[in-house]
Design a protein around this motif. Structure first.
Motif, PDB file in Angstrom:
ATOM      1  N   LEU A 126       0.688  -1.294  -0.029  1.00 32.72           N
ATOM      2  CA  LEU A 126       0.017  -0.005   0.043  1.00 32.72           C
ATOM      3  C   LEU A 126       0.842   1.218   0.052  1.00 32.72           C
ATOM      4  N   ASP A 127       2.086   1.211   0.887  1.00 33.36           N
ATOM      5  CA  ASP A 127       3.034   2.444   0.798  1.00 33.36           C
ATOM      6  C   ASP A 127       3.404   2.643  -0.532  1.00 33.36           C
ATOM      7  N   GLU A 128       3.883   1.441  -1.219  1.00 33.26           N
ATOM      8  CA  GLU A 128       4.561   1.630  -2.253  1.00 33.26           C
ATOM      9  C   GLU A 128       3.693   2.039  -3.422  1.00 33.26           C
ATOM     10  N   GLU A 129       2.500   1.663  -3.298  1.00 38.07           N
ATOM     11  CA  GLU A 129       1.651   2.349  -4.263  1.00 38.07           C
ATOM     12  C   GLU A 129       1.342   3.792  -4.364  1.00 38.07           C
ATOM     13  N   GLY A 130       1.553   4.217  -3.012  1.00 34.86           N
ATOM     14  CA  GLY A 130       1.524   5.828  -2.859  1.00 34.86           C
ATOM     15  C   GLY A 130       0.222   6.095  -1.743  1.00 34.86           C
ATOM     16  N   GLY A 131       0.329   5.081  -0.896  1.00 34.41           N
ATOM     17  CA  GLY A 131      -0.858   5.266   0.201  1.00 34.41           C
ATOM     18  C   GLY A 131      -2.356   5.036  -0.185  1.00 34.41           C
ATOM     19  N   ILE A 132      -2.912   5.595   0.739  1.00 32.57           N
ATOM     20  CA  ILE A 132      -4.625   5.469   0.485  1.00 32.57           C
ATOM     21  C   ILE A 132      -5.043   6.561  -0.673  1.00 32.57           C
ATOM     22  N   PRO A 133      -4.284   7.622  -0.961  1.00 35.07           N
ATOM     23  CA  PRO A 133      -4.654   8.402  -1.871  1.00 35.07           C
ATOM     24  C   PRO A 133      -4.555   7.726  -3.299  1.00 35.07           C
ATOM     25  N   ALA A 134      -3.423   7.120  -3.517  1.00 32.11           N
ATOM     26  CA  ALA A 134      -3.173   6.514  -4.855  1.00 32.11           C
ATOM     27  C   ALA A 134      -4.097   5.342  -5.177  1.00 32.11           C
ATOM     28  N   ARG A 135      -4.324   4.548  -3.858  1.00 30.11           N
ATOM     29  CA  ARG A 135      -4.985   3.507  -4.184  1.00 30.11           C
ATOM     30  C   ARG A 135      -6.641   3.722  -4.365  1.00 30.11           C
ATOM     31  N   ALA A 136      -6.993   4.882  -3.757  1.00 28.06           N
ATOM     32  CA  ALA A 136      -8.178   5.157  -3.700  1.00 28.06           C
ATOM     33  C   ALA A 136      -8.399   5.916  -5.202  1.00 28.06           C
ATOM     34  N   ALA A 137      -7.512   6.526  -5.807  1.00 27.53           N
ATOM     35  CA  ALA A 137      -7.740   7.113  -7.061  1.00 27.53           C
ATOM     36  C   ALA A 137      -7.812   5.889  -8.312  1.00 27.53           C
ATOM     37  N   ARG A 138      -7.029   4.687  -7.927  1.00 26.50           N
ATOM     38  CA  ARG A 138      -7.142   3.598  -8.799  1.00 26.50           C
ATOM     39  C   ARG A 138      -8.508   2.947  -8.716  1.00 26.50           C
ATOM     40  N   TYR A 139      -9.091   2.683  -7.617  1.00 23.00           N
ATOM     41  CA  TYR A 139     -10.421   2.263  -7.458  1.00 23.00           C
ATOM     42  C   TYR A 139     -11.275   3.024  -8.052  1.00 23.00           C
ATOM     43  N   ALA A 140     -11.184   4.388  -7.881  1.00 22.76           N
ATOM     44  CA  ALA A 140     -12.275   5.072  -8.479  1.00 22.76           C
ATOM     45  C   ALA A 140     -12.125   5.176 -10.020  1.00 22.76           C
ATOM     46  N   GLU A 141     -11.154   5.193 -10.637  1.00 22.33           N
ATOM     47  CA  GLU A 141     -10.985   5.142 -11.973  1.00 22.33           C
ATOM     48  C   GLU A 141     -11.479   3.703 -12.512  1.00 22.33           C
TER      49      GLU A 141
END
Length: 390
Positions: A257-272
């Motif tokens: 999760l950290d490597e992806e960029g944390g919650i902001p990056a993961r949330a952006a991927r899921y939203a897309e």
């Protein structure tokens, strides 16, 4: 064994590196293992945006429902009362937990297409002074709704009550400032937004309220205070045998999760993923069931007008081509659900929505895909490369 990706709200598709952590055996008494538990507890507080002096984390064996039950049966005393806000199967399940365990409660129910109204919650609290706690689900995966826990939390805090949130499939999928939103107990699970595997739930707890719950638990193994006390006293030791392999996988999932960029990056991927899914499905004639408050985690789709296929046929066809979807849980019309969290990327969304037209085409030639499958010697499957996003 055939492999496929899960388009579900958890368990979900995990990375190979998370799975590989489960090849190692660990002793529950080992100091190295206890240190991993402590690191997980600390990291979860960081992700929740809370003051570490005011909040603590408890890990609890079992699925997310075990975590919900540990909180509801462990922090609501026999002389207290919880208001359950429900608008889906999982809010209804919270009420069932209270009913089974004899926890005093009242249920405020909305239709599965509407979110609980903060003003109605305020009215319940004003009209019934016996209510001491309020509990609700954030992401109601029955329909795909994302409930407004911020607004409800505000009225709960204004009334001086305790706020319990089931954030099972939303924690780490969207950013939740737990303390700012007045959440006192937040429950989630290892196999959701952090992309671990099933085996334990976790609870972000306001420390003073957890300490005040001592002696309230109606269960031995689900005693939230007892679990926390042991973890605090013994430096990360679980009271009873812990799911060691699952814990190691979860620690790796947190690193990723950290490597992806944390919650902001993961949330952006899921939203897309979700945006693209709804767009592509709409082009194929599948409209979302939910018109407002659609969350970015799972979407309920209606069958097109005049559709004659069965979910079982469609499910098997898509599964044989590398993906698994969910049946619907709405009762008033035919629906099915597609999730977009986990190790899923826009390329996967394009792949699965590309399968549906071929399903329709094949159905025109046979009565049932199940019949077609039984005659097929080698069902087509997408390779991992074809189902992954570069």
């Amino acid at each position: 064994m055939s492999t496929y990706k899960l388009l579900t709200p958890g368990p979900l598709t995990t990375t190979m590196t998370v799975k590989e952590q489960m090849l190692f055996d660990h002793c529950t008494w080992d100091d190295d293992y206890k240190a991993i538990t402590q690191q997980i507890r600390a990291k979860l507080l960081e992700l929740a945006h809370v003051d570490v002096n005011r909040y603590t984390t408890v890990l609890m064996q079992g699925s997310g429902t075990f975590g919900d039950e540990a909180v509801l049966t462990g922090v609501v005393g026999s002389d207290e009362k919880v208001l359950i806000c429900s608008n889906g199967a999982y809010g209804v399940r919270m009420a069932a937990i209270c009913r089974q365990a004899g926890v005093p409660f009242v249920e405020y129910a909305e239709p599965f297409t509407k979110i609980p109204d903060a003003q109605k919650v305020a009215e319940y609290l004003q009209n019934d002074p016996a209510i001491t706690h309020v509990a609700m689900v954030h992401s109601e995966t029955t329909s795909g709704l994302l409930n407004d826990i911020e607004a409800v939390g505000r009225v709960v805090k204004e009334a001086g009550k305790v706020f319990i949130v089931d954030a099972m499939s939303s924690f780490a999928c969207v950013d939740i400032p737990v303390e700012d939103w007045g959440i006192d107990f937040l429950v989630s699970s290892a196999n959701k937004g952090i992309q671990g595997v099933p085996g334990f739930s976790f609870i972000i707890c306001r420390r003073d309220l957890l300490e005040a719950s001592k002696g309230k638990a109606r269960s031995l193994s689900l005693d939230l205070y007892g679990q926390w006390e042991t973890m605090e006293r013994d430096g990360g030791k679980w009271r009873y045998t812990s799911p060691t392999h699952v814990v190691l996988a979860f620690a790796q999932a947190l690193r990723e999760l950290d490597e992806e960029g944390g919650i902001p990056a993961r949330a952006a991927r899921y939203a897309e993923n979700n945006r693209l899914l709804i767009e592509r499905m709409g082009e194929l004639g599948f409209e979302p069931y939910i018109k407002e408050y659609q969350g970015p985690i799972i979407t309920t789709f209606c069958y097109p007008k005049g559709a004659t296929f069965t979910f079982a046929d469609m499910y098997e066809y898509i599964k044989d081509r590398g993906y698994v979807i969910y049946p619907g849980k709405m009762t008033d019309e035919d629906t099915f659900r597609i999730g977009n969290i986990g190790e899923i990327y826009p390329g996967d969304i394009l792949n699965v929505t590309g399968i549906l037209p071929t399903f329709s085409k094949n159905r025109s030639n046979v009565n049932s895909y199940v019949e077609l499958k039984s005659r097929s010697r080698a069902p087509m499957r997408l390779s991992r490369k074809e189902t992954s996003h570069d």
